[in-house]
Write a protein that holds these residues in place. Structure first.
Motif, PDB file in Angstrom:
ATOM      1  N   LYS A  46       0.829  -1.224   0.000  1.00  0.00           N
ATOM      2  CA  LYS A  46       0.000   0.000   0.000  1.00  0.00           C
ATOM      3  C   LYS A  46       0.851   1.257   0.000  1.00  0.00           C
ATOM      4  O   LYS A  46       0.365   2.332  -0.302  1.00  0.00           O
ATOM      5  CB  LYS A  46      -0.899   0.003   1.250  1.00  0.00           C
ATOM      6  CG  LYS A  46      -1.926  -1.114   1.253  1.00  0.00           C
ATOM      7  CD  LYS A  46      -2.771  -1.098   2.514  1.00  0.00           C
ATOM      8  CE  LYS A  46      -2.051  -1.575   3.762  1.00  0.00           C
ATOM      9  NZ  LYS A  46      -1.591  -2.980   3.721  1.00  0.00           N
ATOM     10  N   MET A 154      11.297  -1.170  16.402  1.00  0.00           N
ATOM     11  CA  MET A 154      10.718  -2.333  15.728  1.00  0.00           C
ATOM     12  C   MET A 154      11.435  -3.649  16.057  1.00  0.00           C
ATOM     13  O   MET A 154      10.774  -4.673  16.284  1.00  0.00           O
ATOM     14  CB  MET A 154      10.750  -2.080  14.215  1.00  0.00           C
ATOM     15  CG  MET A 154      10.126  -3.166  13.396  1.00  0.00           C
ATOM     16  SD  MET A 154      10.124  -2.735  11.651  1.00  0.00           S
ATOM     17  CE  MET A 154      11.853  -2.873  11.247  1.00  0.00           C
ATOM     18  N   LYS A 185       6.638  -2.986  17.554  1.00  0.00           N
ATOM     19  CA  LYS A 185       6.806  -3.777  16.323  1.00  0.00           C
ATOM     20  C   LYS A 185       6.183  -3.089  15.110  1.00  0.00           C
ATOM     21  O   LYS A 185       6.787  -3.020  14.041  1.00  0.00           O
ATOM     22  CB  LYS A 185       6.168  -5.160  16.518  1.00  0.00           C
ATOM     23  CG  LYS A 185       6.353  -6.084  15.347  1.00  0.00           C
ATOM     24  CD  LYS A 185       5.767  -7.457  15.620  1.00  0.00           C
ATOM     25  CE  LYS A 185       4.675  -7.753  14.631  1.00  0.00           C
ATOM     26  NZ  LYS A 185       4.188  -9.111  14.663  1.00  0.00           N
TER      27      LYS A 185
END
Ligand code: GRG
Length: 299
Positions: A46, A154, A185
């Protein structure tokens, strides 16, 4: 322009720019590493994080060409994380964006190295003069991205997730633990993309903090929606396997509090995200729509 059209337009722009950046900085497509990097990066996704960089920068009157390379750097980190997350040692997935994962299309060692090269490419891009003429802005962008992607962001979130799944630690998983894990995350990179837009735009401290808060809400909404998709989504529409978290007995917000309560929380988080954008008035309409999209997405 409506949000969906804006997202599509940014995705097309980023696709083109990523191809150019790969041509300039990566091994050629004829080499195995170059082919694997392109497989991980091109032809799907996306491009939501680049969209956030570009849209947040637009709040400060910055046109797309000035924000697009910083945006592309975020997508490099995102695509590396997906390639590594899909590996058998981590989440072990065969399909990503409706196509074979990198280690399935190539092999595990190539997927590891392609991910490594995409992560480092992100910082090469951030350091280039084309990304921003002011070196102090480039350093700020690199720091924001590194902090969100690394051992306090992350990577730590991924570590906590795998410790829970593979080592059963902590033995009793609380809602607070899941929120922390997911905030790191998934949320850290999304929030940092919003902050990076503020950095490119030369935002005031207050505006930068407001966009970071918006991004943090958005990241949370994105992850709750992902859990709902895993619980309820159709694998073909989602573009990857669904029901995996449930089958693995993985603690998610949905498994801890149930679908209905998760939906209620999602609505609250979206309202909170919209509130953070109040100082920007009508200029932030697309970003408010982005938060609704993150919550209601089907893939
Ligand atoms: C390997 C250090 C390391 C971290 C991996 C991002 C991540 C951390 C794991 C992905 C696992 C996952 C499915 C998380 C849920 C939210 C998420 C990041 C979904 C994928 O992002 P999208 O929906 O994907 O933006 P596209 O394909 O559109 O780019």
């Amino acid at each position: 322009m409506m949000f969906v059209q804006r997202l599509g337009a940014v995705a097309a722009l980023i696709e083109q720019r990523l191809e150019k950046l790969l041509d300039e900085c990566a091994p050629p497509a004829g080499e195995r590493l170059g082919a694997a990097m392109r497989h991980a990066m091109l032809g799907g996704g996306k491009r939501f994080r680049p969209f956030l960089v570009i849209e947040c920068a637009r709040l400060f009157g910055v046109e797309e060409p000035r924000a697009r390379d910083a945006a592309a750097a975020f997508e490099c980190v995102h695509c590396y994380s997906l390639a590594h997350d899909d590996l058998p040692a981590m989440d072990d997935d065969d399909v990503r964006r409706g196509r074979p994962t990198v280690h399935r299309a190539f092999d595990e060692w190539t997927a590891i190295l392609a991910g490594d090269a995409l992560l480092t490419l992100a910082f090469e891009i951030m350091a280039r003069e084309a990304t921003h003429p002011d070196p102090a802005v480039r350093v700020d962008l690199a720091r924001v991205l590194a902090h969100a992607a690394g051992g306090r962001g992350m990577v730590l979130g991924q570590m906590l997730d795998l410790e829970a799944e593979k080592r059963g630690e902590p033995a009793a998983i609380t809602e607070a633990h899941v929120r922390r894990l997911q905030g790191l995350k998934t949320g850290a990179l999304i929030a940092a993309a919003c902050e990076a837009g503020a950095v490119v735009g030369g935002a005031s401290t207050e505006d930068r903090a407001a966009l970071l808060r918006y991004g943090t809400d958005l990241g949370l909404a994105f992850q709750i929606a992902d859990d709902l998709l895993d619980a309820e989504g159709d694998a073909t529409a989602v573009g990857k396997a669904t029901g995996k978290d449930h089958a693995a007995g993985k603690a998610t917000l949905v498994s801890l509090i149930g679908v209905d309560a998760a939906r209620t929380q999602l609505d609250e988080v979206i309202e909170d995200a919209a509130r953070q954008l109040a100082p920007f008035g009508d200029k932030a309409a697309t970003l408010i729509e982005a938060a609704r999209f993150a919550a209601n997405r089907a893939h």
